[in-house]
Motif scaffolding. Structure first.
Motif, PDB file in Angstrom:
ATOM      1  N   ASN A 164      -6.112  70.925  37.945  1.00  0.00           N
ATOM      2  CA  ASN A 164      -6.446  69.723  38.710  1.00  0.00           C
ATOM      3  C   ASN A 164      -6.663  68.507  37.816  1.00  0.00           C
ATOM      4  OD1 ASN A 164      -6.446  71.025  41.294  1.00  0.00           O
ATOM      5  ND2 ASN A 164      -8.420  71.958  40.751  1.00  0.00           N
ATOM      6  N   ASN A 165      -6.498  68.713  36.522  1.00  0.00           N
ATOM      7  CA  ASN A 165      -6.653  67.616  35.558  1.00  0.00           C
ATOM      8  C   ASN A 165      -5.272  67.281  34.990  1.00  0.00           C
ATOM      9  OD1 ASN A 165      -7.103  65.967  33.313  1.00  0.00           O
ATOM     10  ND2 ASN A 165      -9.027  67.000  32.765  1.00  0.00           N
ATOM     11  N   PRO A 166      -4.627  66.247  35.505  1.00  0.00           N
ATOM     12  CA  PRO A 166      -3.261  65.925  35.061  1.00  0.00           C
ATOM     13  C   PRO A 166      -3.171  65.669  33.560  1.00  0.00           C
ATOM     14  CG  PRO A 166      -3.847  64.662  37.027  1.00  0.00           C
ATOM     15  CD  PRO A 166      -5.097  65.329  36.560  1.00  0.00           C
ATOM     16  N   LEU A 167      -4.207  65.073  32.983  1.00  0.00           N
ATOM     17  CA  LEU A 167      -4.193  64.785  31.552  1.00  0.00           C
ATOM     18  C   LEU A 167      -4.243  66.071  30.736  1.00  0.00           C
ATOM     19  CD1 LEU A 167      -4.069  62.427  29.587  1.00  0.00           C
ATOM     20  CD2 LEU A 167      -6.581  62.350  29.621  1.00  0.00           C
ATOM     21  N   ALA A 168      -5.046  67.042  31.197  1.00  0.00           N
ATOM     22  CA  ALA A 168      -5.123  68.333  30.506  1.00  0.00           C
ATOM     23  C   ALA A 168      -3.799  69.072  30.599  1.00  0.00           C
ATOM     24  CB  ALA A 168      -6.247  69.179  31.105  1.00  0.00           C
ATOM     25  N   VAL A 169      -3.190  69.041  31.781  1.00  0.00           N
ATOM     26  CA  VAL A 169      -1.888  69.696  31.980  1.00  0.00           C
ATOM     27  C   VAL A 169      -0.845  69.093  31.049  1.00  0.00           C
ATOM     28  CG1 VAL A 169       0.021  69.972  33.605  1.00  0.00           C
ATOM     29  CG2 VAL A 169      -2.327  70.418  34.348  1.00  0.00           C
ATOM     30  N   LYS A 170      -0.782  67.765  31.019  1.00  0.00           N
ATOM     31  CA  LYS A 170       0.197  67.087  30.171  1.00  0.00           C
ATOM     32  C   LYS A 170      -0.060  67.365  28.690  1.00  0.00           C
ATOM     33  CE  LYS A 170       2.153  62.562  29.052  1.00  0.00           C
ATOM     34  NZ  LYS A 170       2.111  61.109  29.285  1.00  0.00           N
ATOM     35  N   SER A 171      -1.320  67.336  28.283  1.00  0.00           N
ATOM     36  CA  SER A 171      -1.651  67.553  26.870  1.00  0.00           C
ATOM     37  C   SER A 171      -1.255  68.947  26.410  1.00  0.00           C
ATOM     38  CB  SER A 171      -3.154  67.332  26.642  1.00  0.00           C
ATOM     39  OG  SER A 171      -3.508  65.993  26.891  1.00  0.00           O
TER      40      SER A 171
END
Length: 382
Positions: free
Chosen positions: A353-360
């Motif tokens: 649910n954390n787009p930044l974590a997924v992308k990183s």
């Protein structure tokens, strides 16, 4: 007294005494019980107490430990390019850096298996704060780079490290391993920091062009590729802080926890590639590029090209690339089973649910594919 007293590994004459100081340490016992699970402690202790050189310590205790780590936490190590190296020549190995301990340990195991001398290797002093780890580091021929110093002290420390690298390569004929940047690469972008190259060049002779000095050092880029990074999830807090432009402060014992995870965590397949000895290419930079600043950048770019193009792209890298872009562009490079395995790890370790974590997380694996593609495109357009 040696000017390198504060940073150097042990001399062979000091090895036995250093071993006596750690022989009953519980961490050494744990290491040796892992390495020699079928032997009683008195066996390896007796053997170790009769050890009188770093080479003996590495061959009899560290090398079997590395082989056991590969057996327990990987599906094997492959190599390429070692035939380029000559037995009686010292090299400055400039390497991408992903794992605190294993990068150098695996390289040295490969050098030993190919009949080549093992390196003296750079290690940050933040990793050897504990007395036991300091002893172990010096027993495995590491030299220390001090971190977090004020500007004036940093300059003096850099000069000392540079002089030690020169001493090892040109006086002792001992190869040196150093990372292409300070600290490990956490985002998958293996880029050489010019500050590292400037530090190395500090020991050149007065009036000597820094590129002539680098040619004397026999620079060889090294690419090390892990199919799975056992510390991938542990790197997330720092990556997220960086993405949010926040200062990241390490937790207590974070480096040690990462060190252990890197050693015992699952890596699946591993590949080490030895790049070219760069003397001809460096000579060409000197002849065709004007100005020290541009020449230093050209040298960094050359090392980057060798490391990135030599990087083994495992299926996990292509899977991450496709997940990141929402395409199946690289689907022919992996199987459905490999994708399912990677996705399970990804979903278990990262907040979906954390787009930044997924992308990183995905970028950490995908960037080597993106960077290698860019390198190849640059060659075609040149």
């Amino acid at each position: 007294m040696s000017p390198f007293e504060d940073i150097r590994p042990y001399y062979d004459t000091e090895v036995n005494q250093a071993i006596k100081e750690i022989i009953d340490h519980p961490m050494l016992k744990a290491m040796m019980n892992f390495t020699f699970p079928d032997l009683e402690d008195r066996y390896w202790k007796d053997l170790m107490l009769h050890c009188h050189s770093i080479r003996d310590f590495q061959i009899n205790f560290i090398y079997p430990g590395v082989k056991k780590v590969l057996e327990k936490s990987s599906e094997g190590l492959t190599t390429s390019g070692f035939e380029k190296l000559e037995q009686d020549t010292s090299y400055l190995f400039i390497s991408n850096h992903r794992d605190i301990i294993l990068d150098t340990s695996l390289l040295n195991a490969c050098l030993y298996e190919n009949g080549l001398f093992m390196t003296t290797s750079a290690i940050g002093d933040n990793l050897v704060q504990k007395t036991f780890l300091k002893h172990l580091s010096r027993l495995t021929r590491n030299f220390t780079i001090k971190r977090g110093l004020p500007a004036r002290e940093l300059l003096e420390s850099s000069k000392l490290v540079s002089a030690y690298i020169r001493h090892s390569l040109l006086r002792e004929n001992r190869s040196v391993w150093i990372a292409q940047r300070e600290g490990r690469t956490k985002d998958g972008n293996d880029m050489t920091h010019k500050g590292v190259l400037k530090m190395i060049s500090m020991a050149s002779d007065q009036g000597e062009h820094f590129l002539d000095y680098f040619m004397r050092l026999n620079v060889v880029p090294i690419s090390i590729s892990y199919e799975y990074d056992p510390t991938d999830v542990l790197k997330m807090p720092e990556l997220l802080a960086k993405a949010n432009q926040e200062t990241y402060i390490k937790a207590e014992n974070e480096d040690f926890r990462t060190l252990l995870s890197g050693i015992i965590g699952q890596k699946r397949r591993i590949h080490i590639h030895v790049g070219d000895v760069l003397n001809d290419e460096i000579d060409q930079i000197k002849r065709t590029v004007s100005g020290n600043v541009k020449q230093m950048q050209a040298l960094a770019d050359l090392i980057d090209f060798q490391i990135i193009s030599g990087y083994k792209l495992w299926p996990t890298k292509y899977i991450a690339c496709d997940l990141l872009t929402g395409t199946d562009q690289y689907a022919s490079w992996y199987t459905a089973e490999e994708k399912a395995l990677f996705e399970a790890r990804f979903r278990r370790g990262v907040d979906q649910n954390n787009p930044l974590a997924v992308k990183s997380f995905l970028s950490m694996y995908a960037n080597p594919v993106i960077n290698q593609k860019q390198v190849l495109e640059n060659i075609k357009s040149a």
